[in-house]
Design a protein around this motif. Structure first.
Motif, PDB file in Angstrom:
ATOM      1  N   LYS A   4       0.845  -1.193   0.000  1.00 18.14           N
ATOM      2  CA  LYS A   4       0.000   0.000   0.000  1.00 18.14           C
ATOM      3  C   LYS A   4       0.882   1.245   0.000  1.00 18.14           C
ATOM      4  N   VAL A   5       0.596   2.128  -0.943  1.00 20.16           N
ATOM      5  CA  VAL A   5       1.352   3.371  -1.082  1.00 20.16           C
ATOM      6  C   VAL A   5       0.345   4.512  -1.008  1.00 20.16           C
ATOM      7  N   GLY A   6       0.659   5.520  -0.219  1.00 18.89           N
ATOM      8  CA  GLY A   6      -0.241   6.669  -0.085  1.00 18.89           C
ATOM      9  C   GLY A   6      -0.296   7.473  -1.363  1.00 18.89           C
ATOM     10  N   LYS A   7       0.621   8.389  -1.523  1.00 14.25           N
ATOM     11  CA  LYS A   7       0.656   9.260  -2.690  1.00 14.25           C
ATOM     12  C   LYS A   7       2.055   9.213  -3.290  1.00 14.25           C
ATOM     13  N   ILE A   8       2.101   9.146  -4.602  1.00  9.59           N
ATOM     14  CA  ILE A   8       3.378   9.170  -5.318  1.00  9.59           C
ATOM     15  C   ILE A   8       3.434  10.476  -6.093  1.00  9.59           C
ATOM     16  N   THR A   9       4.523  11.196  -5.907  1.00  5.57           N
ATOM     17  CA  THR A   9       4.765  12.404  -6.676  1.00  5.57           C
ATOM     18  C   THR A   9       6.005  12.162  -7.519  1.00  5.57           C
ATOM     19  N   GLU A  26      -1.526  -1.121  -4.180  1.00  4.78           N
ATOM     20  CA  GLU A  26      -2.604  -0.144  -4.069  1.00  4.78           C
ATOM     21  C   GLU A  26      -1.977   1.231  -3.880  1.00  4.78           C
ATOM     22  N   VAL A  27      -2.333   2.156  -4.769  1.00  2.00           N
ATOM     23  CA  VAL A  27      -1.810   3.516  -4.702  1.00  2.00           C
ATOM     24  C   VAL A  27      -2.993   4.461  -4.558  1.00  2.00           C
ATOM     25  N   ASP A  28      -2.925   5.331  -3.548  1.00  2.00           N
ATOM     26  CA  ASP A  28      -4.016   6.288  -3.335  1.00  2.00           C
ATOM     27  C   ASP A  28      -4.049   7.354  -4.420  1.00  2.00           C
ATOM     28  N   ALA A  29      -2.873   7.903  -4.778  1.00  4.05           N
ATOM     29  CA  ALA A  29      -2.841   8.977  -5.764  1.00  4.05           C
ATOM     30  C   ALA A  29      -1.471   9.041  -6.426  1.00  4.05           C
ATOM     31  N   VAL A  30      -1.489   9.424  -7.700  1.00  3.36           N
ATOM     32  CA  VAL A  30      -0.241   9.627  -8.443  1.00  3.36           C
ATOM     33  C   VAL A  30      -0.295  11.024  -9.041  1.00  3.36           C
ATOM     34  N   GLU A  31       0.736  11.787  -8.760  1.00  2.00           N
ATOM     35  CA  GLU A  31       0.866  13.115  -9.350  1.00  2.00           C
ATOM     36  C   GLU A  31       2.157  13.101 -10.153  1.00  2.00           C
TER      37      GLU A  31
END
Length: 112
Positions: A4-9, A26-31
């Motif tokens: 599980k990964v929160g947010k990737i920038t 599982e990734v919450d968000a990718v920017e």
């Protein structure tokens, strides 16, 4: 196992996130900005293709052959392989009995 990964920038990079096929991520968000590839999923070749067999080879037959080979002494394995219904596909693919047995057992041991 789920990773599980929160947010990737990802900014100014070639690949933001790369995972191998079959992984559970599982990734919450990718920017991603100025990034070549935000998310890359590399597909693993199938066991059948890793063994050099035709794509239509029955996986259950390969599993049965593996179980047979594991029950035998090493010196008996090549002879048993040549009596297997899979032998025509194996030899037709240009594989020797010795190399096929070695490859199959090496792949099997990598999962132990």
């Amino acid at each position: 196992m789920v990773v599980k990964v929160g947010k990737i920038t990802a900014d100014q990079c070639g690949i933001g996130l790369s995972v191998r096929g079959g992984g559970n991520v599982e990734v919450d968000a990718v920017e991603a900005t100025n990034t070549g590839i935000a998310v890359h999923i590399a597909q693993e070749p199938s066991l059948i293709s890793r063994l050099g067999l035709p794509a239509d080879t029955d996986p259950a037959a390969v599993r049965g052959l593996l179980e047979t080979l594991l029950d035998l002494e090493p010196a008996e394995r090549e002879g048993a392989l040549k009596k297997s219904p899979l032998w025509s596909s194996i030899s037709g693919a240009g594989l020797s009995a010795a190399s096929f047995v070695s490859n199959l057992l090496t792949i099997y041991k990598s999962f132990e």
